[in-house]
Scaffold this motif. Structure first.
Motif: not given
Length: 551
Positions: A411-415, A463-465
């Protein structure tokens, strides 16, 4: 031209970071100093400088469903808790599934030819038996025009050859389980001790304890594991702890994994909205249902109310059968014995294992970029250094929460990758007060201050997830019920937003099936998940009340 990103480390966090970069169309290169991917989970008999070291019997403390990457469930036939070899196999399958291998630089062979994808793999998917020099990230430095470009000079070394690169951003995924903390100055008399002593990083097998009197100092997960293993072959095992700890089993209520019961949105809502004393009282009551910690010498000191619990299935039975003795902190060492606080008699000892944790170290970074003091560093949301002029350096996977690290790092990486691309904003120059209010805890005492689900939801919202339970209550009530009362698996964060995965709903609906598959090896006619309890029914009524009052 695609933004160029350097990923330092090819463990679980590094692989997730690499995939997220590719998902966002970034040109990523992952540098790994070891001979293979896997980081912490790659076992080796030898101890390699600069990388984690496992003991042979290590098993994951979080269940496979709660540890899975959000768009890649574990195979249903994998055990619920993973031995290191199976977890490494999962990471290799993840690498193959998303074609990450070609973007990883592992090293150069002795003839000087570059190695990017781990050629010479055996049938099992591991690297061959050849020995390859390390590809080490030597330095990461801001370029002279960093204030405007945000770029970094990255120097790597492989086979004695140094190479300079320019990257637009850097993701640090090197972990913090490789630089042992061994504060011998805190143990008076250790210089006179005639026996053997070593840090838990050096431990591999229990045969070293055969017929010996063993002292294990420190009551983290490794300390308890080593004490349990040692007690099977040693003459006597003593476990020293100055603060105590809650001990919970991997096998929780009704035989379900602890994290699939503990980490639900409903339980998180209760924990974070009840008054502090009441919440702590409920936790104390819950963990003491297995055994009363006070009677076993394990009750945590009141001054340390948020200590990380220890995951171990054997400790109480080994204490009650006399195989392990719990003692307070070490006061001093003698030539062949040890003295504990509040215990006047000396305890004979032959071997001491110091399970005193690890330092958070980033030798390739300038100290001013990520400064660690007293095991703390100032990082915005535990990721971005607070003082950099450009948010192009991110540290992943170091936060300690009571839950699996892999979904958190992902999740950190996606952000982070969306921040790199400018699709999600963050303060470029946070106010100086952030350096205090957003301090990042690496200490065990900080672990419960960051709720696993709350943190995931916060980053997902950037990120809207973040899933909307209320919206799902009208469009898919059954799924909403599962998301709110069931385990908060990472698939929930692929239901909407960037990176939405069409298989997320099905993964959530079948999560209990995958959990039960490896244990339900004798056919019986029972349900695939836990029956709703009175507490769950009460929670459903609260949820409905929230919907009514919301409108």
């Amino acid at each position: 031209v695609s933004m160029r990103v350097a990923v330092v480390g090819a463990g679980a966090s590094g692989l997730a970071a690499l995939k997220c970069c590719l998902d966002e169309g970034l040109a990523a290169t992952c540098f790994e100093r070891s001979q293979d991917i896997g980081g912490l989970w790659r076992y080796a008999e030898s101890i390699e400088e600069g990388r984690p070291s496992l003991y042979a019997s290590v098993v994951s403390n979080t269940s496979k469903e709660m540890s899975a990457f959000s768009d890649f469930p574990y195979p249903e036939d994998f055990p619920v808790y993973l031995p290191h070899a199976r977890l490494l196999e999962y990471l290799r399958r993840y690498m193959e599934r998303f074609a990450l291998r070609q973007h990883i630089q592992l090293g150069v062979s002795k003839d000087g030819r570059g190695r990017r994808d781990g050629a010479a793999r055996g049938a099992a998917g591991s690297l061959g038996h050849h020995s390859f020099p390390q590809t080490t990230v030597v330095s990461v430095r801001k370029r002279p025009d960093f204030a405007t470009s945000g770029q970094w000079d990255v120097v790597t070394e492989a086979g004695g050859t140094r190479t300079s690169h320019v990257f637009d951003a850097v993701m640090v995924c090197s972990g913090n389980f490789w630089d042992p903390s061994l504060p011998l100055h805190a143990f008076p008399g250790i210089e006179k001790f005639q026996g053997q002593y070593f840090h838990s990083r050096q431990y591999k097998h229990p045969d070293v304890f055969q017929g010996k009197r063993v002292l294990v100092v420190g009551m983290g997960n490794s300390g308890v594991d080593i004490a349990v293993e040692a007690s099977r072959v040693a003459t006597k095992v003593t476990l020293s702890t100055s603060r105590g700890a809650w001990v919970i089993s991997r096998v929780f209520d009704h035989g379900y994994p602890w994290d699939m019961v503990f980490n639900t949105r409903f339980m998180s809502l209760l924990r974070n909205n009840l008054p502090g004393p009441l919440a702590r009282g409920l936790i104390s009551h819950r963990v003491n249902r297995w055994f009363k910690h006070e009677n076993y010498g394990l009750q945590p000191e009141k001054s340390y109310p948020v200590r990380e619990p220890v995951l171990n299935d054997d400790l109480p039975s080994y204490i009650i059968t006399g195989r392990i003795t719990i003692k307070p902190g070490v006061k001093e060492f003698k030539e062949n014995s040890v003295v504990f606080y509040n215990c006047p008699e000396e305890e004979p000892v032959d071997i001491v294992v110091f399970c005193t944790g690890y330092n958070a170290t980033f030798p390739f970074l300038e100290e001013a970029d990520v400064k660690v003091e007293n095991k703390h560093a100032s990082l915005y949301k535990y990721v971005f250094p607070t003082h950099l002029q450009r948010p192009t350096l991110a540290v992943l996977g170091l936060i300690k929460t009571l839950g699996a690290i892999m979904p958190v790092a992902e999740m950190q990486a996606r952000w982070v990758t969306r921040v790199f691309k400018g699709r999600r904003l963050m303060p470029v120059s946070p106010h100086p007060i952030f350096s205090k209010s957003l301090r990042f805890g690496l200490l065990f005492d900080e672990v419960l201050k960051i709720d696993w689900i709350v943190y995931l939801d916060e980053i997902a919202s950037f990120i809207g997830a973040k899933p909307s339970v209320l919206a799902l209550l009208f469009s898919d009530p059954k799924l909403a019920f599962t998301i709110f009362f069931g385990p908060c698996t990472s698939y929930q964060f692929r239901l909407q937003g960037p990176g939405r995965w069409d298989g997320a709903r099905q993964a959530i609906r079948t999560q209990w099936d995958r959990m039960l598959k490896p244990t339900r090896t004798r056919a019986t006619s029972v349900s695939s998940g836990p029956w709703p309890s009175l507490l769950t029914v009460f929670g459903f009524l609260l949820l409905m009340a929230a919907v009514v009052f919301a409108f």
